[in-house]
Design an enzyme around this catalytic site. Sequence first.
Site, PDB file in Angstrom:
ATOM      1  N   SER A 242       0.855  -1.187   0.000  1.00  0.00           N
ATOM      2  CA  SER A 242       0.000   0.000   0.000  1.00  0.00           C
ATOM      3  C   SER A 242       0.888   1.233   0.000  1.00  0.00           C
ATOM      4  O   SER A 242       2.112   1.130   0.031  1.00  0.00           O
ATOM      5  CB  SER A 242      -0.902   0.007   1.239  1.00  0.00           C
ATOM      6  OG  SER A 242      -0.107   0.122   2.412  1.00  0.00           O
ATOM      7  N   LYS A 243       0.264   2.396  -0.012  1.00  0.00           N
ATOM      8  CA  LYS A 243       1.043   3.636  -0.065  1.00  0.00           C
ATOM      9  C   LYS A 243       1.970   3.780   1.138  1.00  0.00           C
ATOM     10  O   LYS A 243       3.062   4.338   1.020  1.00  0.00           O
ATOM     11  CB  LYS A 243       0.110   4.843  -0.157  1.00  0.00           C
ATOM     12  CG  LYS A 243      -0.518   4.995  -1.534  1.00  0.00           C
ATOM     13  CD  LYS A 243      -1.278   6.290  -1.677  1.00  0.00           C
ATOM     14  CE  LYS A 243      -1.830   6.420  -3.092  1.00  0.00           C
ATOM     15  NZ  LYS A 243      -2.575   7.676  -3.283  1.00  0.00           N
ATOM     16  N   ARG A 244       1.562   3.254   2.284  1.00  0.00           N
ATOM     17  CA  ARG A 244       2.438   3.387   3.458  1.00  0.00           C
ATOM     18  C   ARG A 244       3.699   2.544   3.314  1.00  0.00           C
ATOM     19  O   ARG A 244       4.710   2.812   3.945  1.00  0.00           O
ATOM     20  CB  ARG A 244       1.690   3.015   4.736  1.00  0.00           C
ATOM     21  CG  ARG A 244       1.344   1.548   4.867  1.00  0.00           C
ATOM     22  CD  ARG A 244       0.449   1.281   6.086  1.00  0.00           C
ATOM     23  NE  ARG A 244      -0.023  -0.087   6.119  1.00  0.00           N
ATOM     24  CZ  ARG A 244       0.637  -1.084   6.682  1.00  0.00           C
ATOM     25  NH1 ARG A 244       1.818  -0.883   7.231  1.00  0.00           N
ATOM     26  NH2 ARG A 244       0.131  -2.309   6.688  1.00  0.00           N
ATOM     27  N   HIS A 245       3.661   1.519   2.445  1.00  0.00           N
ATOM     28  CA  HIS A 245       4.847   0.690   2.212  1.00  0.00           C
ATOM     29  C   HIS A 245       5.739   1.281   1.104  1.00  0.00           C
ATOM     30  O   HIS A 245       6.905   0.935   1.001  1.00  0.00           O
ATOM     31  CB  HIS A 245       4.446  -0.719   1.756  1.00  0.00           C
ATOM     32  CG  HIS A 245       3.681  -1.502   2.765  1.00  0.00           C
ATOM     33  ND1 HIS A 245       2.364  -1.845   2.584  1.00  0.00           N
ATOM     34  CD2 HIS A 245       4.050  -2.015   3.962  1.00  0.00           C
ATOM     35  CE1 HIS A 245       1.953  -2.554   3.630  1.00  0.00           C
ATOM     36  NE2 HIS A 245       2.950  -2.660   4.477  1.00  0.00           N
ATOM     37  N   GLY A 246       5.186   2.091   0.243  1.00  0.00           N
ATOM     38  CA  GLY A 246       5.943   2.585  -0.903  1.00  0.00           C
ATOM     39  C   GLY A 246       5.272   2.310  -2.225  1.00  0.00           C
ATOM     40  O   GLY A 246       5.910   2.367  -3.268  1.00  0.00           O
TER      41      GLY A 246
END
Length: 475
Positions: A242-246
């Site tokens: 997801s966006k929090r992972h990159g």
Amino acid sequence: MSDTIVTRFAPSPTGFLHIGGARTALFNWLYARGRGGKMLLRIEDTDRERSTQEAVDAILDGLSWLGLQWDGEPISQYGRVERHREVAHELVRKGEAYFCYASPQELDEMRELARAEGRPPRYDGRWRDRDPSEAPAGVSPAIRIKAPREGETVVDDAVQGEVRFPNKDLDDFIILRSDGNPTYMHAVVVDDHDMGVTHIIRGDDHLTNAARQTVIYRAMGWDVPQMAHIPLIHGADGAKLSKRHGALGAEAYRAMGILPDALRNYLARLGWSHGDDEIMSTQQMLEWFDIGDINKGAARFDMAKLEALNGHYIRHMDDAALMEMLVATLPHLPNAATIAEGLNERTRAQLLAAMPGLKERAKTLVELADGAGFLFTARPLAFDDKASGILTAEARLVLAGLLPVLRKAEWSVEALEAAVKGFAADAGIKLGQAAQPLRAALTGRTTSPGVFDVLAVLGRDEALARIGDCAGAAA
């Protein structure tokens, strides 16, 4: 099938080139180019409500920045809709597909009955063998494929191995809607065949589509391309990316100061490996990459590892090439407006001279630009908190005493180092007691390239003026 390997990257223009798509493009590019083949680009823009030109431009820009150049002109799937219709009607003529006049209400009833009986909701084939003369007046039909009902459809996948799908689960899926628009399932097959695609390399979220697409290929009597469904990318914690992972667009990595060479290297190692090799040139990747070596398990994206790899590339890059890369990336970096405004022949020369010291301390171009900021800062300097803390009254007196010594010194790294060390010895202080306030006065910070390099790069007049600004406050 052609002897020339042809792969394709086929993104939907509903957003930017995200990291998973970038890796898919890379794998397609490496496999084709490493074997003298071609990678084609198809924009799957049949969803007119969600497709935007901005997204198309972002995808092309992202691929170009990554150095993944496609062959020929990008192909618009939407622009080929007449060809998709033509093949659908040809399948009807061949007896491999048929017109379906089932109403939306009938389809709802089918689904309800299936649910009530505990079956998967599937079309029941009611128009499969009916005579067209029974067609209701004024109803536009959809076209459905005549999927095989017995046995299995086997997908021989280069990554997943032999994958078997019971034909009873496929049902007679729609290939052309009643409004005349093709389904994704159908358009992809027609496009891949017409483009001469020999190898389909894509995410394993498409694996369930592979059986249905194989049915269409066989119904048309076309060769089925070699398929390779690659596992998706997960975050470092093992959860879906997801966006929090990159899971960001390529433009976000450029704005973070990631080098395209480093990102290519990192993405290539996400789910594929060549022994224990971590650092690989593009030429090595082209020589070594093979879809048969792709892992079956999901790869894990780790931003810290990407930054560490990026730092390696920065440290080992030629100084002049790195400076040009930085300058070219300035419009995309969040902290580079002052540098961009201050670039001229003199500051370019200073930046190049400072590069050996700057790149040793930077993992990204953002950090590199941050470290280079002192070259482009106008007097009087603004000091960060740590620098202000170092520039005590006592430290400013040290600078006042050091100033005349430096005025007499030859302006070279060696001579300046000797002058400052001699001053510290004569004053009975440690070298750090002179060097630390000197660094703060010259850069406004407590971290920078070597302080003697900073003196040399700034030049005599600017360096003495900055020191004088601080030393004057000691009077």
